[in-house]
Design a protein around this motif. Structure first.
Motif, PDB file in Angstrom:
ATOM      1  N   GLU A   1      25.534  -0.396  69.294  1.00 28.82           N
ATOM      2  CA  GLU A   1      26.379  -1.395  69.961  1.00 28.82           C
ATOM      3  C   GLU A   1      26.302  -1.270  71.476  1.00 28.82           C
ATOM      4  OE1 GLU A   1      30.100  -0.842  67.980  1.00 28.82           O
ATOM      5  OE2 GLU A   1      29.688  -2.443  66.534  1.00 28.82           O
ATOM      6  N   SER A   2      26.225  -0.037  71.943  1.00 26.41           N
ATOM      7  CA  SER A   2      26.176   0.120  73.401  1.00 26.41           C
ATOM      8  C   SER A   2      24.853  -0.422  73.951  1.00 26.41           C
ATOM      9  CB  SER A   2      26.409   1.578  73.796  1.00 26.41           C
ATOM     10  OG  SER A   2      25.196   2.245  74.013  1.00 26.41           O
TER      11      SER A   2
ATOM     12  N   VAL B   1      19.829  -1.758  62.841  1.00 30.89           N
ATOM     13  CA  VAL B   1      20.408  -2.717  63.773  1.00 30.89           C
ATOM     14  C   VAL B   1      21.009  -3.891  63.009  1.00 30.89           C
ATOM     15  CG1 VAL B   1      19.959  -4.258  65.708  1.00 30.89           C
ATOM     16  CG2 VAL B   1      18.758  -2.085  65.555  1.00 30.89           C
ATOM     17  N   SER B   2      20.270  -4.370  62.035  1.00 27.86           N
ATOM     18  CA  SER B   2      20.755  -5.482  61.229  1.00 27.86           C
ATOM     19  C   SER B   2      22.074  -5.114  60.553  1.00 27.86           C
ATOM     20  CB  SER B   2      19.718  -5.860  60.180  1.00 27.86           C
ATOM     21  OG  SER B   2      20.200  -6.901  59.364  1.00 27.86           O
ATOM     22  N   ARG B   3      22.121  -3.900  60.038  1.00 28.11           N
ATOM     23  CA  ARG B   3      23.356  -3.453  59.381  1.00 28.11           C
ATOM     24  C   ARG B   3      24.536  -3.449  60.357  1.00 28.11           C
ATOM     25  NH1 ARG B   3      20.183   1.226  57.216  1.00 28.11           N
ATOM     26  NH2 ARG B   3      18.582  -0.283  56.614  1.00 28.11           N
ATOM     27  N   VAL B   4      24.298  -2.977  61.551  1.00 32.96           N
ATOM     28  CA  VAL B   4      25.366  -2.964  62.558  1.00 32.96           C
ATOM     29  C   VAL B   4      25.811  -4.398  62.856  1.00 32.96           C
ATOM     30  CG1 VAL B   4      25.914  -2.480  64.968  1.00 32.96           C
ATOM     31  CG2 VAL B   4      24.613  -0.811  63.617  1.00 32.96           C
TER      32      VAL B   4
ATOM     33  N   HIS C   1      14.215  -6.089  67.385  1.00 30.71           N
ATOM     34  CA  HIS C   1      13.227  -5.011  67.501  1.00 30.71           C
ATOM     35  C   HIS C   1      13.373  -4.256  68.819  1.00 30.71           C
ATOM     36  CE1 HIS C   1      11.328  -7.394  64.269  1.00 30.71           C
ATOM     37  NE2 HIS C   1      10.925  -6.198  63.857  1.00 30.71           N
ATOM     38  N   ASP C   2      13.645  -5.011  69.859  1.00 29.66           N
ATOM     39  CA  ASP C   2      13.852  -4.373  71.155  1.00 29.66           C
ATOM     40  C   ASP C   2      15.054  -3.448  71.105  1.00 29.66           C
ATOM     41  OD1 ASP C   2      11.739  -5.922  72.208  1.00 29.66           O
ATOM     42  OD2 ASP C   2      13.116  -7.610  72.470  1.00 29.66           O
ATOM     43  N   ILE C   3      16.089  -3.936  70.454  1.00 31.96           N
ATOM     44  CA  ILE C   3      17.296  -3.118  70.332  1.00 31.96           C
ATOM     45  C   ILE C   3      16.988  -1.850  69.542  1.00 31.96           C
ATOM     46  CG2 ILE C   3      19.661  -3.059  69.462  1.00 31.96           C
ATOM     47  CD1 ILE C   3      19.256  -5.012  71.737  1.00 31.96           C
ATOM     48  N   ALA C   4      16.262  -2.038  68.439  1.00 34.77           N
ATOM     49  CA  ALA C   4      15.937  -0.897  67.581  1.00 34.77           C
ATOM     50  C   ALA C   4      15.169   0.155  68.385  1.00 34.77           C
ATOM     51  CB  ALA C   4      15.103  -1.376  66.397  1.00 34.77           C
ATOM     52  N   LYS C   5      14.179  -0.308  69.116  1.00 40.93           N
ATOM     53  CA  LYS C   5      13.376   0.617  69.896  1.00 40.93           C
ATOM     54  C   LYS C   5      14.240   1.343  70.943  1.00 40.93           C
ATOM     55  CE  LYS C   5       9.395  -0.880  70.287  1.00 40.93           C
ATOM     56  NZ  LYS C   5       8.325  -1.812  70.650  1.00 40.93           N
ATOM     57  N   ALA C   6      14.988   0.568  71.685  1.00 42.40           N
ATOM     58  CA  ALA C   6      15.809   1.132  72.751  1.00 42.40           C
ATOM     59  C   ALA C   6      16.838   2.128  72.218  1.00 42.40           C
ATOM     60  CB  ALA C   6      16.492   0.022  73.531  1.00 42.40           C
ATOM     61  N   ALA C   7      17.325   1.863  71.011  1.00 39.99           N
ATOM     62  CA  ALA C   7      18.361   2.733  70.463  1.00 39.99           C
ATOM     63  C   ALA C   7      17.752   3.859  69.643  1.00 39.99           C
ATOM     64  CB  ALA C   7      19.329   1.918  69.607  1.00 39.99           C
ATOM     65  N   GLY C   8      16.443   3.803  69.474  1.00 39.85           N
ATOM     66  CA  GLY C   8      15.779   4.836  68.697  1.00 39.85           C
ATOM     67  C   GLY C   8      16.117   4.785  67.214  1.00 39.85           C
ATOM     68  N   VAL C   9      16.310   3.595  66.698  1.00 39.46           N
ATOM     69  CA  VAL C   9      16.606   3.451  65.255  1.00 39.46           C
ATOM     70  C   VAL C   9      15.681   2.370  64.671  1.00 39.46           C
ATOM     71  CG1 VAL C   9      19.011   4.058  65.608  1.00 39.46           C
ATOM     72  CG2 VAL C   9      18.342   1.667  65.608  1.00 39.46           C
ATOM     73  N   GLY C  10      15.795   2.132  63.393  1.00 38.67           N
ATOM     74  CA  GLY C  10      14.985   1.096  62.759  1.00 38.67           C
ATOM     75  C   GLY C  10      15.662  -0.246  62.801  1.00 38.67           C
ATOM     76  N   VAL C  11      14.894  -1.320  62.582  1.00 36.91           N
ATOM     77  CA  VAL C  11      15.492  -2.661  62.640  1.00 36.91           C
ATOM     78  C   VAL C  11      16.542  -2.847  61.559  1.00 36.91           C
ATOM     79  CG1 VAL C  11      13.521  -3.816  63.694  1.00 36.91           C
ATOM     80  CG2 VAL C  11      13.614  -3.565  61.212  1.00 36.91           C
ATOM     81  N   GLY C  12      16.311  -2.208  60.427  1.00 35.96           N
ATOM     82  CA  GLY C  12      17.270  -2.335  59.338  1.00 35.96           C
ATOM     83  C   GLY C  12      18.645  -1.866  59.784  1.00 35.96           C
TER      84      GLY C  12
END
Lengths: 349, 349
Positions: free
Chosen positions: B41-42, B22-25, B9-20
């Motif tokens: 990824e970055s 991030v999971s896909r990546v 979730h933190d990654i999703a927020k920071a990257a401005g995308v949804g958790v889904g």
DNA sequence: GATTCCAGTGGAACTGATTCCAAAAGCGTA
DNA sequence: TACGCTTTTGGAATCAGTTCCACTGGAATC
């Protein structure tokens, strides 16, 4: 096919209680009526319930898990004692061990550390199979780590290793004690390797001689390579001298074994004619020789235990220099050390 | 103190995308725009993100984990090859191994199985340290299991063991091949134990003789106890006969080692005067002897590999009888087998 | 220009536990 | 009977992921 494993919710429903209550029963918490507890337990029994550890882990953050990583091709039978020692200590604390043999492959090693971290290990034991300097995956810095039988150049990890110097000293002292004065030493590797096991044991040998007032004699020292052949050859070489040694300290049991063959060939008996002390306590060899070999034991189980113990009890996150622990190598008395011949005995006789 | 580990979730927020996304990546799924993937990824890289395996496990039901349980005090250096073999196969399939040494304690054993099941293992390898019949914790029936180097009375688990008979046969054949006809055999344990390693190897010895048309001679067989002393004594005993054997097949390398000492004492050389074949391939011994010992290797790594492979590929839940697999013991040629003396050679000469 | 189609995406629901808060029940006392 | 405790209980929120469904928006087709 097999029915789905019941969860805590299934148990709660079947027992007519809430999930909280089931959780309380599971964790043996107080404040549960005896009747309720009995009811829940019987339902669990009936449905063959098993808690799912992963769920607990994810909620509590506790993995109850340690990683155990061995660093290279382990041609030695040592690994197991190390693992057993570590595991015994881990079990006391209700932890499990994840063992990985990286087998000398750097990629595997890195991968292994990453996997262990993702599995949430509370710490990692990184064990070498002989005492030397190592370079470890950088990811190890992310998690509490103890190095066993090895150390990093800048000592940035806690580490536990055998006290080679003391081992060498005590082996030699044992021989001096019996009146031996001409004591040969065959190192377990060439000194140029810088391996503590080679350098340190010789160092200890010198210390013991000095302390006993016996002058160090270069002519009694050989740089061996650890294997049986090397022991065999150097034994013959030493036997060829004008005034051959009455006692031999070998840096490995394997070399001692080779030497036994040499002694048998020239008709010398152990410990009547010559005394022998080995190193490593590879009991398959030491026990099998005739007479059985007196040798210095590497404290593998103790190192494994210490490593886990340190992971369990040390305060992590603080910055003081990590401990570099040395554990003694106890002597294992068998039958290869005897009294020095009278003619050769020093002031003791 | 260390900041909390970032979650998806933190990654999703920071990257401005949804958790889904991030999971896909994370799982390298298709249908993610290249730019998005790079961005995510970055961010992961920046925050030092590590996925939490337990969460994945709980959702997918896949633990990617096998249990490896050894059944008793392992005084042998064998364990490690077994573990290595199992682990190598497991790694291929991206699985990890949880190793537990029950150390002969039944309660520990039961506890260990329960723990492994709660950790969701996909299967358990139950390994004995020598080939014999075992009684295993009943909970093993709850999870796919393979027995290694052992078997249950009613054969209700898949099992993989060394082919002792074939090993004994091939060891003997090797000696026959060189023209030996008076071949002694010292069993690695008393036959009354019923251990397959003792009974089977002798059985193979007899088969090879029969096939070669060499009459079986009771006087050439001894019941040893596996250790070096036993080999030493029986070798002397056999040497005392009127017409001593020209070749020796020992049920263990340790006995062969003891015998070497006996041979040296009476001035016989290996393989010039007598030929020797051992069993177990304990290379620390076999390699160290002079000449190095030709011996039959126990297929430890192969058994470990087979066990995991079976767990990975066998269809579980079906009721057909579980396979009882026997793996060959390859001969390891070193230097202890030579041509039989001409006077003794059979029709081959 | 309207209609498909689909790659790309967000986010709610779910996995199986623990934790915590609020509510219910039980009990002793006034 | 009411009041105040404590004990017991239910269940929502949470942990860190995956999965799936619904929704964009742009390209291709008619």
């Amino acid at each position: 096919m097999a029915v789905k494993k019941p969860s805590i919710h299934d148990i709660a429903k079947a027992a007519g209680v809430g999930v909280g209550t089931v959780s309380r029963v599971l964790n043996e918490r107080p404040n549960v009526a005896e009747a309720t507890r009995a009811k829940v337990e019987s339902v669990m029994e009936q449905l063959g319930y098993r808690p799912t550890f992963a769920a607990r882990h994810i909620r509590t953050g506790r993995s109850q898990l340690f990683g155990f990583l061995t660093d290279q091709v382990t041609t030695t039978p040592f690994a197991h004692d190390l693992i057993k020692g570590a595991q015994a200590r881990a079990r006391q604390a209700d932890r499990m061990l994840m063992v990985i043999d990286a087998d000398g492959d750097d990629r595997v090693r890195e991968q292994a550390v990453a996997n262990l971290i993702e599995r949430g290990v509370e710490g990692i034991v990184y064990a070498a199979m002989f005492h030397h300097e190592v370079h470890v995956p950088k990811a190890l810095h992310e998690v509490p780590t103890v190095l066993v039988d090895c150390f990093t150049p800048n000592r940035d990890f806690a580490s536990v290793v055998p006290d080679e110097v003391r081992g060498g000293r005590e082996a030699t002292e044992r021989l001096l004690e019996e009146g031996h004065r001409r004591i040969a030493m065959v190192t377990n590797d060439v000194l140029s390797t810088g391996y503590p096991a080679a350098v340190g044991r010789l160092e200890g040998y010198k210390e013991a001689l000095a302390e006993a007032g016996v002058p160090f004699d270069e002519a009694l020292v050989r740089e061996g390579s650890g294997n049986a052949d090397s022991g065999y050859r150097w034994a013959h070489d030493l036997l060829d001298a004008d005034d051959p040694p009455t006692a031999y300290f070998f840096g490995t049991d394997r070399m001692a074994m080779g030497a036994y063959f040499a002694f048998t060939e020239v008709g010398l008996s152990v410990p009547g004619d010559v005394s022998v002390v080995g190193f490593d306590d590879q009991h398959y060899i030491a026990d099998a020789l005739r007479p059985a070999l007196t040798t210095m034991a590497l404290p593998h189980a103790a190192m494994g235990r210490w490593a886990i113990d340190h992971l369990l009890t040390a305060p992590w996150g603080e910055d003081r220099p990590p401990p570099q622990r040395r554990l003694p190598c106890p002597i294992v008395e068998r039958g290869s050390v005897g009294r020095a011949p009278a003619s050769d005995a020093g002031e003791e006789s």
